[in-house]
Design a protein around this motif. Sequence first.
Motif, PDB file in Angstrom:
ATOM      1  N   UNK A 150      -3.415   1.018  -0.332  1.00 21.92           N
ATOM      2  CA  UNK A 150      -4.836   2.126  -0.206  1.00 21.92           C
ATOM      3  C   UNK A 150      -5.595   2.108  -0.024  1.00 21.92           C
ATOM      4  N   UNK A 151      -6.176   2.149   1.192  1.00 26.14           N
ATOM      5  CA  UNK A 151      -7.670   1.724   1.246  1.00 26.14           C
ATOM      6  C   UNK A 151      -8.583   2.568   0.390  1.00 26.14           C
ATOM      7  N   UNK A 152      -8.991   2.306  -1.053  1.00 26.42           N
ATOM      8  CA  UNK A 152      -9.939   3.514  -1.608  1.00 26.42           C
ATOM      9  C   UNK A 152     -11.354   3.728  -0.953  1.00 26.42           C
ATOM     10  N   UNK A 153     -11.751   2.417   0.429  1.00 27.77           N
ATOM     11  CA  UNK A 153     -13.454   3.137   0.475  1.00 27.77           C
ATOM     12  C   UNK A 153     -12.825   2.793   1.912  1.00 27.77           C
ATOM     13  N   UNK A 154     -12.112   3.027   2.302  1.00 29.81           N
ATOM     14  CA  UNK A 154     -11.836   3.858   3.650  1.00 29.81           C
ATOM     15  C   UNK A 154     -10.441   4.667   4.109  1.00 29.81           C
ATOM     16  N   UNK A 155     -10.453   5.151   5.584  1.00 29.74           N
ATOM     17  CA  UNK A 155     -10.088   6.629   5.785  1.00 29.74           C
ATOM     18  C   UNK A 155      -8.633   6.299   5.645  1.00 29.74           C
ATOM     19  N   UNK A 156      -8.074   5.189   6.538  1.00 26.15           N
ATOM     20  CA  UNK A 156      -6.996   4.525   6.422  1.00 26.15           C
ATOM     21  C   UNK A 156      -6.197   3.787   5.511  1.00 26.15           C
ATOM     22  N   UNK A 157      -4.552   3.843   5.582  1.00 30.48           N
ATOM     23  CA  UNK A 157      -3.753   3.383   4.733  1.00 30.48           C
ATOM     24  C   UNK A 157      -2.831   2.066   5.486  1.00 30.48           C
ATOM     25  N   UNK A 158      -2.416   1.122   4.996  1.00 31.64           N
ATOM     26  CA  UNK A 158      -1.663   0.658   5.746  1.00 31.64           C
ATOM     27  C   UNK A 158      -0.757   0.699   4.780  1.00 31.64           C
ATOM     28  N   UNK A 159       0.893  -0.108   5.997  1.00 28.66           N
ATOM     29  CA  UNK A 159       2.110   0.420   5.610  1.00 28.66           C
ATOM     30  C   UNK A 159       2.453  -1.276   5.265  1.00 28.66           C
ATOM     31  N   UNK A 160       3.703  -1.028   4.305  1.00 25.67           N
ATOM     32  CA  UNK A 160       4.074  -3.109   4.483  1.00 25.67           C
ATOM     33  C   UNK A 160       5.839  -3.062   5.132  1.00 25.67           C
ATOM     34  N   UNK A 161       5.831  -3.327   6.371  1.00 24.51           N
ATOM     35  CA  UNK A 161       7.252  -3.170   6.859  1.00 24.51           C
ATOM     36  C   UNK A 161       8.015  -4.935   6.430  1.00 24.51           C
ATOM     37  N   UNK A 162       9.002  -4.916   6.513  1.00 25.90           N
ATOM     38  CA  UNK A 162       9.951  -5.446   5.152  1.00 25.90           C
ATOM     39  C   UNK A 162      11.394  -5.811   5.985  1.00 25.90           C
ATOM     40  N   UNK A 163      12.133  -6.889   5.973  1.00 29.20           N
ATOM     41  CA  UNK A 163      13.663  -6.684   6.444  1.00 29.20           C
ATOM     42  C   UNK A 163      14.069  -5.938   4.984  1.00 29.20           C
ATOM     43  N   UNK A 164      15.425  -5.019   5.671  1.00 28.53           N
ATOM     44  CA  UNK A 164      16.059  -4.554   4.189  1.00 28.53           C
ATOM     45  C   UNK A 164      16.644  -5.216   3.022  1.00 28.53           C
ATOM     46  N   UNK A 165      16.789  -6.652   2.918  1.00 25.89           N
ATOM     47  CA  UNK A 165      17.452  -6.776   2.109  1.00 25.89           C
ATOM     48  C   UNK A 165      15.993  -7.731   0.982  1.00 25.89           C
ATOM     49  N   UNK A 166      14.599  -7.839   1.479  1.00 25.79           N
ATOM     50  CA  UNK A 166      13.530  -8.441   0.865  1.00 25.79           C
ATOM     51  C   UNK A 166      12.718  -7.036   0.504  1.00 25.79           C
ATOM     52  N   UNK A 167      12.138  -8.370  -0.927  1.00 21.64           N
ATOM     53  CA  UNK A 167      10.941  -7.321  -1.704  1.00 21.64           C
ATOM     54  C   UNK A 167       9.678  -7.667  -1.964  1.00 21.64           C
ATOM     55  N   UNK A 168       8.873  -7.685  -2.246  1.00 25.09           N
ATOM     56  CA  UNK A 168       7.778  -8.344  -2.400  1.00 25.09           C
ATOM     57  C   UNK A 168       6.395  -7.776  -3.282  1.00 25.09           C
ATOM     58  N   UNK A 169       6.568  -8.381  -4.285  1.00 27.13           N
ATOM     59  CA  UNK A 169       5.394  -8.209  -5.387  1.00 27.13           C
ATOM     60  C   UNK A 169       4.034  -7.726  -4.839  1.00 27.13           C
ATOM     61  N   UNK A 170       3.448  -6.758  -6.140  1.00 23.68           N
ATOM     62  CA  UNK A 170       1.946  -6.881  -5.676  1.00 23.68           C
ATOM     63  C   UNK A 170       1.640  -8.141  -5.197  1.00 23.68           C
ATOM     64  N   UNK A 171       1.519  -8.622  -6.150  1.00 26.44           N
ATOM     65  CA  UNK A 171       0.919 -10.043  -5.763  1.00 26.44           C
ATOM     66  C   UNK A 171       0.861 -10.997  -4.602  1.00 26.44           C
ATOM     67  N   UNK A 172       2.349 -10.609  -4.318  1.00 30.14           N
ATOM     68  CA  UNK A 172       2.866 -11.935  -2.979  1.00 30.14           C
ATOM     69  C   UNK A 172       1.897 -10.343  -2.271  1.00 30.14           C
ATOM     70  N   UNK A 173       2.495  -9.077  -1.654  1.00 29.24           N
ATOM     71  CA  UNK A 173       1.983  -8.799  -0.812  1.00 29.24           C
ATOM     72  C   UNK A 173      -0.146  -8.599  -0.706  1.00 29.24           C
TER      73      UNK A 173
END
Length: 264
Positions: free
Chosen positions: A67-90
Amino acid sequence: MIGDIVTVTVDRPIGSYHPEHKDIYYPINYGYIEGVMAPDGEWQDAYILGIDQAVEKFTGKVIAVIHRIDDIEDKWVVCPDNCMFSQEEILERVSFQEQYFKVEIILKTSIILVKAEFDDIDTILQMQKKAFAELYKKYQDTKTSPATENYEDILFRFNQPETTYYFITANNEMVGVIRVVDHKDGVTRKRISPIFIMPEHRNKGYAQQAIAEAERIHGKNHWKLDTILQEKGNCYLYEKLGYHQTGKTEIINDKMMIVFYEKD
């Protein structure tokens, strides 16, 4: 959207550079999700994590929203179904581009909608008065402001069979309220009126998550709502969630106008 399976068309693969800002190098694949419209009028942008080679298309799971607080658009994060990343890693992987914005990373729905009971009416009223006090001071809309309502007004709506009040809760704390009007007849549009977040809990993405959760509970299609045209942040939020202006407006006074939205 978090948890959805989507297909990303990659237009900036690993090893490429930003088409306009040549100093931005893409160490990960980046593209768009065709069929999902973003607030800027383009297809929804997405980062792809967990894939180490350049690809043209990728199908995976949405694990986070940037979520971009100072912009009009957000970005999604997509990965393989069996993966997970922490906030710090993203954040580490997308900082090559997101470092230029103030962002928050939403990994999952952090709010819960808790159905209000009869004994909660006064709590709803007091929260509502506090939440809308600033807008009332700004616009002086005495006849329409939720800040001027009384116990009987909330009681009347609470007793409507089509009305459900929910507390918006985060970390076991009530951060706001959303009222859903759902006739459940398959014809009448469902309505959100009102939704509010308490002042001390704003700018955390709670309203966006609450609307998405209400749509999950009551069905994603056939909604309507209205807001103050002069409150651009509200308009931006609803348009980001897929609501479009109907063209109908209502002048309340010389300071404010109500604009009406629908979502099909």
